[in-house]
Design an enzyme around this catalytic site. Structure first.
Site, mmCIF file in Angstrom:
data_model
loop_
_atom_site.group_PDB
_atom_site.id
_atom_site.type_symbol
_atom_site.label_atom_id
_atom_site.label_comp_id
_atom_site.label_asym_id
_atom_site.label_seq_id
_atom_site.Cartn_x
_atom_site.Cartn_y
_atom_site.Cartn_z
ATOM 1 N N SER C 58 -68.246 21.664 43.849
ATOM 2 C CA SER C 58 -68.322 20.492 43.389
ATOM 3 C C SER C 58 -67.266 20.237 42.322
ATOM 4 O O SER C 58 -66.511 20.944 41.887
ATOM 5 C CB SER C 58 -69.631 20.665 42.337
ATOM 6 N N GLU C 59 -66.781 19.105 42.111
ATOM 7 C CA GLU C 59 -65.553 18.638 41.533
ATOM 8 C C GLU C 59 -65.322 18.956 39.925
ATOM 9 O O GLU C 59 -64.510 19.166 39.509
ATOM 10 C CB GLU C 59 -65.275 17.346 41.752
ATOM 11 N N ASN C 60 -66.641 19.236 39.393
ATOM 12 C CA ASN C 60 -66.762 19.754 38.054
ATOM 13 C C ASN C 60 -66.454 21.133 37.733
ATOM 14 O O ASN C 60 -66.403 21.703 36.584
ATOM 15 C CB ASN C 60 -68.119 19.295 37.481
#
Lengths: 244, 217, 244, 217
Positions: C58-60
């Site tokens: 996930s990009e977070n």
């Protein structure tokens, strides 16, 4: 980067190895609370003589370089300085990758750096990475001086041939242009002010005239030029805020 | 069936070929992948180009490859602490392409994160900007530095797990996370210890396994 | 990214919420061993239905997004997905900053991504960040698709006005040019091959003709076009090497 | 005498001024510096520009400043999970400068590490490259993105020590280390817990104290 106003004691310089003397004088110049990068050679020697509260940053990825490790006290060598020598991290040390180490310097987070030199010129130019027949490389020096506001050169006054390292103009390829603020040798402390050398401290066993003979550029003698000594270290509190 | 990314000595040796560019972690003799250097030497490959922060101390890391005469060219920032490297370079036996250490580290990161180039002030006015594109930002001149990639990345780490997650210790970290990130054909880790999955812990992992192809058992 | 050759079971689609059906079909498509990024919306729903051994990035800043957390089971919320929903990290998960998360995708370390859309065109163009009166922003989508080789769109077949989301040419500003490989809706699976739509799976309660009416671009029906089903999950070993 | 970098609420409040650019960590409602948002609101400052990954969930982080009407402009990648932000933007009450998330993160890092600009492919062909300098590298076009800096950086972290060393936990890390690096006039940390010096440990510290000016007690 003023020397703290503390008691000084007379040391018999004649018995001290010049490199150690320089390292001790550099160490005494570094004020508790600052973060200073120490380069390869004499500069890393200074870490053994620092006052508490001076944070040593090293381009290999650490803030909190402490004294050199005694050989063999630990099995795994996990902490080194810029010279690749094993050190003991100080209390409060942290480690990180070299990208952060150099980015931190390019962006001006480190207060000062102490580097060696082949030549340093009166206008603040520095040459310390390549010369005919000898090219150690720049290491992190070019990155360091592009962001660190206070550049201190710790060097023998002359090279191995007896020629001055402090010159009117560098003959070797430059590491930095007009970046040097202070020069510390085994004989003196000079500051570079407005592209000129100003002598601010001189050992008592050498005269201004003698110093000029082994210096490749003219220098002014500061009105308040002092005897070059090594102040006695002061104990400080790691938590203290020195910013004000 | 293979247990994750753990590979034997022999499988690792197969990765080395003549003429490869090897990107290696380490600073001085700290954090160098010595077991992998053993395997490069054992493989008998020659005419290597290496990318590393410095030439290591003699007898360690790049220094051992140098002594064995298998390096044609080094891209590095410093060889001053290795007398043999200094002599080989001075006598023309070794080609050295010097690059400032921070720029070199940043180029390795760029070459592992989809960044083609970046602008820094490092070295402006010293001559190293010659032949490089210059650009003014806020009244100051910067030079363009480009991403650097190798063929094989050799990483020393403190701990690895079978998924290839890596953690580092002390200043042995140095360039290793950047070398691990670099977009090489194969990235091989040399861990001090192999831990079980979840033993390193999500916060403590510095290099996610997605960057790592092989962990030397 | 082929569906694994495993037993499939018939599910009564008519009783399943379309978004959940899409999420389940997406999940079934993801092969153990791959690392897949799941975007905001339907894509993050898929994490509840994945087979073991599929790594969700996930990009977070995480690899190892697991199922959604039950509300209130923990005091400190420390792990979330791209939709900002609390999740349980899987065994072997690791976290990092968003710079690494997106750099990892720009440089092609993530095998696939599943994203939502406003519009997807037959040539693979994707629009999902801004339209008149509604601009959620691109989030990490532009960064993701510039390096991830396999882009899967998980979307309702039509928008809230009943207009096709699959079109000949996007009318809204693009998120990516010619990047989409696969489209999964509540009715079908389409692949984009050589800038044309190819129907590869269709639900048994809709005909090709009916599908064409709600699709804004012509599509070819693959010779081996299958009924759209959801294969039953398979248990796998986390340590297994799926690369070969 | 002050104990390192630990500062009181009142001392932190003094840092906020009208018209500042505030860089804030957080993603959704994860890892947002809520105690510092309290103090921004208490300070009564207005006309802020904010830089953040997204607009947070309503009631958290940037979302609270937005509701209070103290933000004139946001530089961000996403506001879609905050209905109020979407409405304020659609009705013209809020200026939003969108920037892809990875590019935004990289620009914050550049603005904290002496990098003036860098080239990425992100968004090429979508129109966001308009007005930007383009450059070809190895046959592909990239666009120049420039460093971004703010006035005040607000960082949420798991642990801080009195030297300002910070560590993060889970995905609450998100943009916080990049925000902490950014070259702002003042960088303020909001830790879940304050630990003694050496308690975090050299390997576990992610943001060295040299980047941090104040730790909120």
């Amino acid at each position: 980067m003023d020397t703290l106003n503390i008691t000084t004691s007379k040391i018999d310089f004649s018995k001290m190895e010049p490199r150690e003397f320089i390292a001790r004088r550099v160490a005494a110049m570094l004020k508790p609370g600052i973060t200073v990068n120490l380069g390869v050679g004499i500069p890393t020697m200074a870490s053994d003589f620092l006052r508490e509260g001076v944070w040593v940053q090293s381009e290999n990825g650490i803030i909190g370089v402490g004294k050199h490790a005694e050989p063999g006290i630990r099995k795994v060598e996990s902490y080194c300085n810029a010279s690749g020598e094993e050190i003991i991290p100080t209390k409060g040390a942290c480690t990180f990758d070299v990208n952060m180490a150099l980015g931190m310097m390019r962006s001006g987070r480190v207060d000062a750096t102490v580097l060696g030199c082949f030549e340093v010129a009166e206008n603040g130019d520095l040459a310390n990475w390549t010369m005919p027949g000898k090219s150690p490389g720049m290491g992190g020096a070019m990155d360091i001086i592009c962001g660190v506001p206070n550049v201190i050169i710790a060097t023998r006054h002359c090279n191995k041939n007896g020629d001055p390292k402090i010159v009117k103009s560098c003959s070797y390829p430059l590491t930095g242009v007009g970046v040097v603020n202070t020069i510390i040798t085994e004989y003196c402390v000079m500051e570079i002010r407005d592209k000129h050398l100003v002598l601010t401290e001189l050992r008592d066993d050498i005269t201004v005239e003698e110093l000029q003979k082994i210096t490749g550029a003219p220098f002014e003698v500061a009105k308040d030029c002092k005897e070059m000594t090594i102040p006695v270290p002061q104990i400080v509190n790691l938590y203290q805020d020195f910013s004000s | 069936m293979r247990l994750g990314k753990l590979y034997s000595k022999d499988e690792v040796i197969e990765q080395f070929k003549d003429g490869q560019t090897i990107v290696m972690g380490g600073f001085g003799h700290f954090g160098t992948p010595e077991r992998l250097v053993d395997l490069v030497l054992e493989s008998g490959v020659k005419h290597l180009t290496t990318i590393s922060l410095n030439s290591c101390k003699a007898g360690f890391g790049i220094g051992r490859l140098l002594s064995a005469g298998v390096i044609d060219k080094m891209i590095t920032s410093h060889i001053g602490n290795n007398r043999e490297a200094m002599e080989m370079h001075a006598s023309g036996k070794l080609e050295v392409e010097f690059c400032p250490m921070g720029t070199l580290a940043e180029r390795l990161r760029a070459g592992g994160s989809g960044i083609a180039g970046f602008y820094v002030k490092t070295g402006m006015g010293t001559g190293i900007e010659k032949g490089k594109e210059l650009h003014e930002f806020n009244g100051e001149m910067y030079m363009l530095e480009t991403a650097l990639k190798g063929d094989v990345a050799l990483v020393r780490c403190r701990a690895a797990d079978p998924l290839g997650n890596l953690a580092y210790h002390g200043t042995n970290e140095n360039s290793n996370p950047l070398v691990a990130m670099n977009e090489c054909t194969v990235t091989i880790a040399d861990p001090d210890m192999i831990l079980e999955i979840d033993e390193i812990g999500p916060d403590r992992i510095v290099t996610p396994g997605v960057y790592v192809d092989m962990v030397l058992e």
